[in-house]
Scaffold this active site. Structure first.
Site, mmCIF file in Angstrom:
data_model
loop_
_atom_site.group_PDB
_atom_site.id
_atom_site.type_symbol
_atom_site.label_atom_id
_atom_site.label_comp_id
_atom_site.label_asym_id
_atom_site.label_seq_id
_atom_site.Cartn_x
_atom_site.Cartn_y
_atom_site.Cartn_z
ATOM 1 N N HIS A 69 6.632 -9.277 4.081
ATOM 2 C CA HIS A 69 6.135 -8.801 2.989
ATOM 3 C C HIS A 69 7.253 -9.716 1.918
ATOM 4 C CE1 HIS A 69 4.467 -4.341 3.770
ATOM 5 N NE2 HIS A 69 3.465 -5.412 3.842
ATOM 6 N N ARG A 90 1.389 3.316 11.029
ATOM 7 C CA ARG A 90 2.287 2.887 12.016
ATOM 8 C C ARG A 90 3.557 4.113 11.685
ATOM 9 N NH1 ARG A 90 2.886 -3.087 9.485
ATOM 10 N NH2 ARG A 90 0.784 -3.025 9.062
ATOM 11 N N HIS A 115 7.338 -1.837 -1.179
ATOM 12 C CA HIS A 115 6.184 -2.200 -1.266
ATOM 13 C C HIS A 115 5.327 -1.291 -0.257
ATOM 14 C CE1 HIS A 115 2.849 -5.577 -0.567
ATOM 15 N NE2 HIS A 115 2.415 -4.666 0.284
ATOM 16 N N GLY A 150 0.637 -1.314 4.886
ATOM 17 C CA GLY A 150 2.005 -1.554 5.485
ATOM 18 C C GLY A 150 3.031 -1.227 4.658
ATOM 19 N N ASP A 154 -5.346 6.897 4.651
ATOM 20 C CA ASP A 154 -5.649 6.345 3.013
ATOM 21 C C ASP A 154 -4.902 7.403 2.188
ATOM 22 O OD1 ASP A 154 -6.857 6.413 0.472
ATOM 23 O OD2 ASP A 154 -8.200 4.908 1.382
ATOM 24 N N GLY A 179 -0.667 -1.064 -3.073
ATOM 25 C CA GLY A 179 -1.873 -0.180 -3.359
ATOM 26 C C GLY A 179 -1.185 1.321 -3.936
ATOM 27 N N GLU A 207 1.245 -11.948 -4.177
ATOM 28 C CA GLU A 207 1.696 -12.894 -3.190
ATOM 29 C C GLU A 207 1.180 -14.500 -3.345
ATOM 30 O OE1 GLU A 207 0.718 -9.389 -0.973
ATOM 31 O OE2 GLU A 207 2.360 -9.883 0.312
ATOM 32 N N LYS A 256 -8.779 -14.425 3.856
ATOM 33 C CA LYS A 256 -8.752 -13.908 2.158
ATOM 34 C C LYS A 256 -8.334 -15.455 1.568
ATOM 35 C CE LYS A 256 -7.135 -9.286 2.708
ATOM 36 N NZ LYS A 256 -5.908 -8.813 2.675
ATOM 37 N N ARG A 298 -0.414 -18.330 3.870
ATOM 38 C CA ARG A 298 0.470 -17.285 4.487
ATOM 39 C C ARG A 298 0.725 -17.296 5.911
ATOM 40 N NH1 ARG A 298 -0.547 -10.883 4.430
ATOM 41 N NH2 ARG A 298 1.711 -10.157 5.031
ATOM 42 N N ASN A 327 -5.033 -16.754 3.480
ATOM 43 C CA ASN A 327 -4.513 -15.764 4.123
ATOM 44 C C ASN A 327 -5.322 -15.502 5.560
ATOM 45 O OD1 ASN A 327 -3.166 -13.609 5.455
ATOM 46 N ND2 ASN A 327 -3.194 -12.305 3.377
HETATM 47 P P1 ADP Z 1 -3.026 -3.525 2.165
HETATM 48 O O1 ADP Z 1 -1.310 -3.318 2.797
HETATM 49 O O2 ADP Z 1 -3.895 -3.716 3.405
HETATM 50 O O3 ADP Z 1 -2.794 -4.830 1.246
HETATM 51 P P2 ADP Z 1 -2.991 -2.130 -0.401
HETATM 52 O O4 ADP Z 1 -1.683 -2.797 -0.850
HETATM 53 O O5 ADP Z 1 -4.115 -2.201 -1.088
HETATM 54 O O6 ADP Z 1 -3.371 -2.472 1.219
HETATM 55 O O7 ADP Z 1 -2.559 -0.371 -0.334
HETATM 56 C C1 ADP Z 1 -3.739 0.380 0.126
HETATM 57 C C2 ADP Z 1 -3.148 1.924 0.013
HETATM 58 O O8 ADP Z 1 -3.019 2.034 -1.375
HETATM 59 C C3 ADP Z 1 -3.995 2.941 0.876
HETATM 60 O O9 ADP Z 1 -3.369 3.836 1.300
HETATM 61 C C4 ADP Z 1 -4.793 3.512 -0.490
HETATM 62 O O10 ADP Z 1 -5.325 4.899 -0.442
HETATM 63 C C5 ADP Z 1 -3.492 3.253 -1.644
HETATM 64 N N1 ADP Z 1 -3.817 3.280 -3.001
HETATM 65 C C6 ADP Z 1 -4.858 2.749 -3.762
HETATM 66 N N2 ADP Z 1 -5.069 3.213 -4.907
HETATM 67 C C7 ADP Z 1 -4.518 4.360 -5.004
HETATM 68 C C8 ADP Z 1 -4.296 5.255 -5.976
HETATM 69 N N3 ADP Z 1 -4.723 5.520 -7.152
HETATM 70 N N4 ADP Z 1 -3.279 6.591 -5.486
HETATM 71 C C9 ADP Z 1 -3.030 6.618 -4.262
HETATM 72 N N5 ADP Z 1 -2.833 5.758 -3.448
HETATM 73 C C10 ADP Z 1 -3.837 4.565 -3.764
#
Ligand code: ADP
Length: 421
Positions: free
Chosen positions: A180, A241, A208, A212, A283, A331, A384, A14, A91, A7
């Site tokens: 996605h 965004r 998702h 993003g 975050d 996440g 993915e 990655k 990807r 990726n």
């Molecule tokens: P990316 O889209 O860059 O791959 P991720 O899928 O890792 O990102 O998602 C990142 C988001 O997930 C961040 O906003 C992070 O705060 C959130 N996140 C991760 N763990 C938790 C959790 N336990 N509770 C709430 N949000 C979380």
């Protein structure tokens, strides 16, 4: 078949090295801060062995050199020779209208990915650089492109057209593409497996939610609508965004703030979303903890984020004329009971009822709906890379079968010709 999944982003590469036959990850890692002189390679092997290397990685060629070096390394590696990498799966973010499936990469495919740079200027150039680096370092190794947009290419025109002159679609390919794709595909398939029902019979909404965020209506295994659009800016509120907004706002801000179009683009992509509303952070973990300690702006950001998810659930249930399952991933979707609960609050009328205890479980794959809920709600990790590895294996194996049958028939022709002469 052992496959290197790549990726290649603007400032990172990655990777995962996967034994696709058994769906086992042999090693994975990231080359971070590509293009800078303080890059870091983080590598982890299947047995938990981890290593971090500081390096100067000024381009993607060098990043791939590091990936190969660490995979081959005596102490931390998993292969003894480059030839053990049987194929590489990339990807690729934008496949435009040319690709509704993954493809074996050749010059023509690279030209088309290049043509789609105008649709994804921030992504496709780096994806191409990754492909070119592999051509250089692993010549002759088959490469496959797996597109973020491909899963959404079966959307009907009523879902992908915008209400602007049709000419602009014809002239500039302005339409909804969606992103996605590998994630929406994976979690919808996995949900059907876990529910023990054929995907062809299910109406599923997938959410998702990462940095993003996008949602997709998957009807019978096919994406019939999705929230990201011409670019990954449309739809849900995201980390930085804006998601959906009245296009006139852009014209208004440009006029009032004296911004250039490039600055307006940065505003909407980098300074909006959770970060823009909270004024604190993009975050979600921090948003939730600040909201719990009484921060009003963080609470507002959380409310806008979850309200928009709720609106998309309603609209996609309407688009499909029903709903069997709702899947949260990414996440946030996978890890945040608060976001899942708030997004589903008040949706009993649609048959969605969350069980609070199940929602708070920390197991990675779970059904979080109540027994009485007509719609099954699940929280699942996405994968993915596995989708990319499996697609790569399927395509390379089928190309090899075609090649060996063509070779066999030309040998037979040759034998016949010799016999007759
Ligand atoms: P990316 O889209 O860059 O791959 P991720 O899928 O890792 O990102 O998602 C990142 C988001 O997930 C961040 O906003 C992070 O705060 C959130 N996140 C991760 N763990 C938790 C959790 N336990 N509770 C709430 N949000 C979380």
């Amino acid at each position: 078949m052992k496959i290197l999944v790549l990726n290649s982003g603007s400032s990172s590469v990655k990777y995962q090295f996967v034994d696709a036959k058994d769906s086992v990850v042999l090693a994975k890692g990231i080359v971070d801060r590509v293009g800078m002189n303080d890059s870091v390679v983080t590598h982890e092997r299947y047995d938990g062995d981890k290593v971090k290397i500081s390096a100067e990685v000024l381009d993607h060629q060098t990043a791939i050199e590091y990936v190969l070096a660490v995979l081959l390394s005596k102490n931390h590696g998993v292969i003894q020779d480059k030839s053990q990498i049987e194929a590489v799966g990339h990807r690729v973010v934008h496949g435009g209208e040319s690709f509704s499936e993954s493809v074996l990469i050749d010059e023509k495919v690279m030209d088309e990915i290049r043509e789609d740079i105008e649709l994804a200027p921030l992504h496709n150039p780096h994806n191409l650089r990754g492909i070119q680096a592999v051509l250089k370092h692993l010549p002759g190794t088959p490469q496959v492109a797996v597109f973020d947009t491909a899963f959404h290419q079966k959307m009907p025109p009523r879902a992908f057209l915008y209400g602007i002159p049709y000419l602009l679609y014809r002239r500039y390919k302005i339409r909804r593409y969606g992103f996605h794709g590998a994630s929406h595909y994976y979690v919808s398939q996995r949900a059907a497996e876990l529910l023990g029902k054929p995907i062809e019979k299910l109406k599923i909404i997938t959410a998702h939610l990462g940095n993003g965020c996008s949602m997709t209506a998957v009807d019978g295994g096919v994406s019939i609508d999705t929230s990201m659009g011409f670019t990954p800016l449309e739809g849900l509120l995201m980390g930085t965004r804006s998601g959906d907004l009245d296009p006139s706002i852009i014209l208004h801000i440009v006029g009032r703030e004296g911004l250039s179009l490039a600055e307006a683009n940065t505003l909407l992509n980098k300074h909006s979303g959770l970060l823009g509303i909270s004024g604190l952070t993009s975050d979600m973990r921090e948003i939730i903890s600040e909201k719990k300690s009484g921060n009003k702006q963080a609470d507002l950001a959380f409310q806008v984020f979850t309200y928009r998810i709720k609106k998309y659930i309603g609209s996609y249930a309407a688009a499909m004329g029903g709903l069997d399952a709702l899947v949260f991933t990414g996440g946030i979707g996978e890890n945040s009971p608060d976001v899942r609960a708030e997004s589903c609050k008040g949706l009993d009328f649609l048959g969605i009822k969350i069980d609070d205890d199940k929602n708070n479980l920390t197991v990675s794959e779970k059904v979080i709906s109540a027994e009485s809920s007509k719609v099954k709600v699940l929280a699942l990790p996405t994968n993915e890379e596995l989708v990319i590895a499996l697609d790569t294996m399927r395509i390379v194996e089928s190309a090899q079968r075609v090649e060996s049958s063509t070779k066999r028939s030309s040998e037979v022709e040759h034998e016949k010709a010799n016999f007759n002469s």
